[in-house]
Design a protein around this motif. Structure first.
Motif, short mmCIF file in Angstrom:
data_model
loop_
_atom_site.label_atom_id
_atom_site.label_comp_id
_atom_site.label_asym_id
_atom_site.label_seq_id
_atom_site.Cartn_x
_atom_site.Cartn_y
_atom_site.Cartn_z
N ARG A 260 -12.38 10.13 22.21
CA ARG A 260 -11.52 9.28 23.07
C ARG A 260 -11.95 9.10 24.40
O ARG A 260 -11.97 9.90 25.20
N PRO A 261 -12.46 7.89 24.56
CA PRO A 261 -13.11 7.49 25.66
C PRO A 261 -12.34 7.76 27.06
O PRO A 261 -12.80 8.22 28.02
N LEU A 262 -11.16 7.49 26.90
CA LEU A 262 -10.24 7.53 28.05
C LEU A 262 -10.07 9.13 28.42
O LEU A 262 -9.37 9.32 29.53
N LEU A 263 -10.33 9.87 27.55
CA LEU A 263 -9.89 11.45 27.74
C LEU A 263 -11.51 12.12 28.03
O LEU A 263 -11.36 13.27 28.16
N GLN A 264 -12.45 11.46 28.35
CA GLN A 264 -13.68 12.40 28.70
C GLN A 264 -13.93 12.51 30.13
O GLN A 264 -14.76 12.09 30.92
N ARG A 265 -12.80 13.11 30.44
CA ARG A 265 -12.71 13.75 31.93
C ARG A 265 -11.94 15.22 32.00
O ARG A 265 -11.42 15.33 31.21
N ARG B 279 -2.65 18.74 20.29
CA ARG B 279 -3.46 17.94 19.08
C ARG B 279 -4.84 17.52 19.36
O ARG B 279 -5.36 17.05 18.71
N LEU B 280 -4.97 16.74 20.78
CA LEU B 280 -6.36 16.43 21.24
C LEU B 280 -7.20 17.36 21.65
O LEU B 280 -8.36 16.90 22.10
N ALA B 281 -6.88 18.61 21.74
CA ALA B 281 -7.82 19.57 22.57
C ALA B 281 -9.19 19.63 21.93
O ALA B 281 -9.95 19.55 22.89
N ARG B 282 -9.42 19.41 20.69
CA ARG B 282 -10.83 19.46 20.09
C ARG B 282 -11.50 17.97 19.92
O ARG B 282 -12.36 17.74 19.46
N ASP B 283 -10.65 16.78 20.14
CA ASP B 283 -11.26 15.61 19.97
C ASP B 283 -12.01 15.04 21.08
O ASP B 283 -11.66 14.94 22.27
N VAL C 41 8.59 -2.66 14.17
CA VAL C 41 7.68 -1.74 14.91
C VAL C 41 8.22 -0.43 15.14
O VAL C 41 9.45 -0.12 15.43
N VAL C 42 7.58 0.50 15.00
CA VAL C 42 7.82 2.16 14.80
C VAL C 42 7.11 2.58 16.12
O VAL C 42 6.10 2.65 15.97
N TYR C 43 7.89 3.17 16.94
CA TYR C 43 7.24 3.89 18.13
C TYR C 43 7.32 5.45 17.86
O TYR C 43 8.28 5.97 17.79
N LEU C 44 6.28 6.02 17.81
CA LEU C 44 5.89 7.23 17.60
C LEU C 44 5.79 7.75 19.02
O LEU C 44 4.68 7.86 19.47
N ARG C 45 6.90 8.77 19.14
CA ARG C 45 6.90 9.08 20.67
C ARG C 45 6.20 10.66 20.50
O ARG C 45 6.59 11.59 19.59
N VAL C 46 5.51 11.20 21.51
CA VAL C 46 4.79 12.47 21.65
C VAL C 46 4.98 12.84 23.04
O VAL C 46 4.48 12.02 23.97
N SER C 47 5.12 14.07 23.26
CA SER C 47 5.11 14.63 24.82
C SER C 47 3.63 14.78 25.21
O SER C 47 2.81 14.97 24.31
N VAL C 48 3.24 14.58 26.33
CA VAL C 48 1.93 14.77 26.91
C VAL C 48 1.44 16.56 26.51
O VAL C 48 0.52 16.59 26.23
N ALA C 49 2.50 17.42 26.56
CA ALA C 49 2.04 18.67 26.11
C ALA C 49 1.53 18.75 24.70
O ALA C 49 0.46 19.60 24.14
N ALA C 50 2.35 18.20 23.83
CA ALA C 50 2.09 17.82 22.37
C ALA C 50 0.70 17.30 22.24
O ALA C 50 -0.31 17.74 21.30
N GLN C 51 0.30 16.27 23.05
CA GLN C 51 -0.74 15.58 22.92
C GLN C 51 -2.10 16.32 23.31
O GLN C 51 -3.03 16.44 22.72
N LEU C 52 -1.87 17.16 24.20
CA LEU C 52 -2.96 17.96 24.72
C LEU C 52 -3.31 19.08 23.72
O LEU C 52 -4.31 19.31 23.41
N ASP D 251 -9.68 15.89 34.02
CA ASP D 251 -8.17 15.83 34.20
C ASP D 251 -7.39 15.10 33.30
O ASP D 251 -6.66 14.29 33.25
N ARG D 252 -7.60 15.93 31.92
CA ARG D 252 -6.94 15.14 30.82
C ARG D 252 -5.49 15.09 30.86
O ARG D 252 -4.93 14.18 30.47
N GLU D 253 -5.03 16.03 31.39
CA GLU D 253 -3.49 16.10 31.29
C GLU D 253 -3.13 15.11 32.35
O GLU D 253 -1.98 14.23 32.06
N GLN D 254 -3.40 14.83 33.54
CA GLN D 254 -3.19 13.81 34.54
C GLN D 254 -3.35 12.38 33.85
O GLN D 254 -2.49 11.55 34.07
#
Length: 186
Positions: A126-131, A119-123, A106-117, A133-136
């Protein structure tokens, strides 16, 4: 699990981590390098259900989706010689965690919330991000899931500073000393 104690044989290589960590992109590259079949569990869910993940969430909620995910993961991990990219929430289920630990390195690919925001800005898929308050949401998901990822990981790589190609190169070097492909007949 002390991966530092030499080789850790396993029939599959499994990538875990949050959305935007690079599991699919890095996973495809790693699969090619190690001549493994690339399997995206989210795609396996879509194929089996005949519906997109947002549609499954819409009709069955997160609980229904997690049920599809459990079935798809069990189906996928019954095989060997694969690089398996899991969905970010696959680790929430204790049975999934046990199966992942049993059936792969098992390889855990870690990423910060800043990098997620970033990378996922135009995505929009993602059902859990259709809000609004994405950062929260990402901070809450990380707080809940990060300990589960850490507990399960044989190897962790922080993907923030790397391109997909550089992250792949880092992992190839690390995996060469820590993971040994174990071909079992399932």
């Amino acid at each position: 699990m002390l991966a530092s104690e030499g080789m850790n044989p396993a029939p599959n290589l499994i990538l875990i981590g949050p959305m935007g960590a690079g599991k699919t992109c890095i996973g495809r590259r790693l699969a090619e390098r190690f001549t493994l079949d690339f399997v995206d569990v989210d795609q396996a869910i879509v194929d089996a259900a005949g519906a997109s993940i947002p549609t499954i969430f819409e009709h069955s909620g997160e609980t229904g989706f997690r049920s599809h995910e459990r079935e798809a993961l069990a189906r996928v991990l019954a095989n060997c010689g694969q690089l398996v990219s899991t969905g970010g929430g696959a680790v929430l289920d204790a049975d999934n965690r046990a199966l992942i630990a049993q059936r792969g390195f098992v390889v855990y690919l870690r990423v910060s919330v800043a990098a997620q925001l970033e990378r996922l800005a135009r995505d929009k898929g993602r059902p859990l991000l259709q809000r609004p308050d994405r950062e929260q949401v990402l901070h809450e998901l990380a707080a809940h899931r990060d300990p589960l990822y850490r507990e399960l990981a044989d190897l962790t790589l922080d993907t923030d500073p790397y391109t997909a190609a550089d992250a792949t190169a880092q992992l190839v070097v690390k995996l060469a000393t820590q993971w040994q492909r174990q071909d079992l007949t399932a």
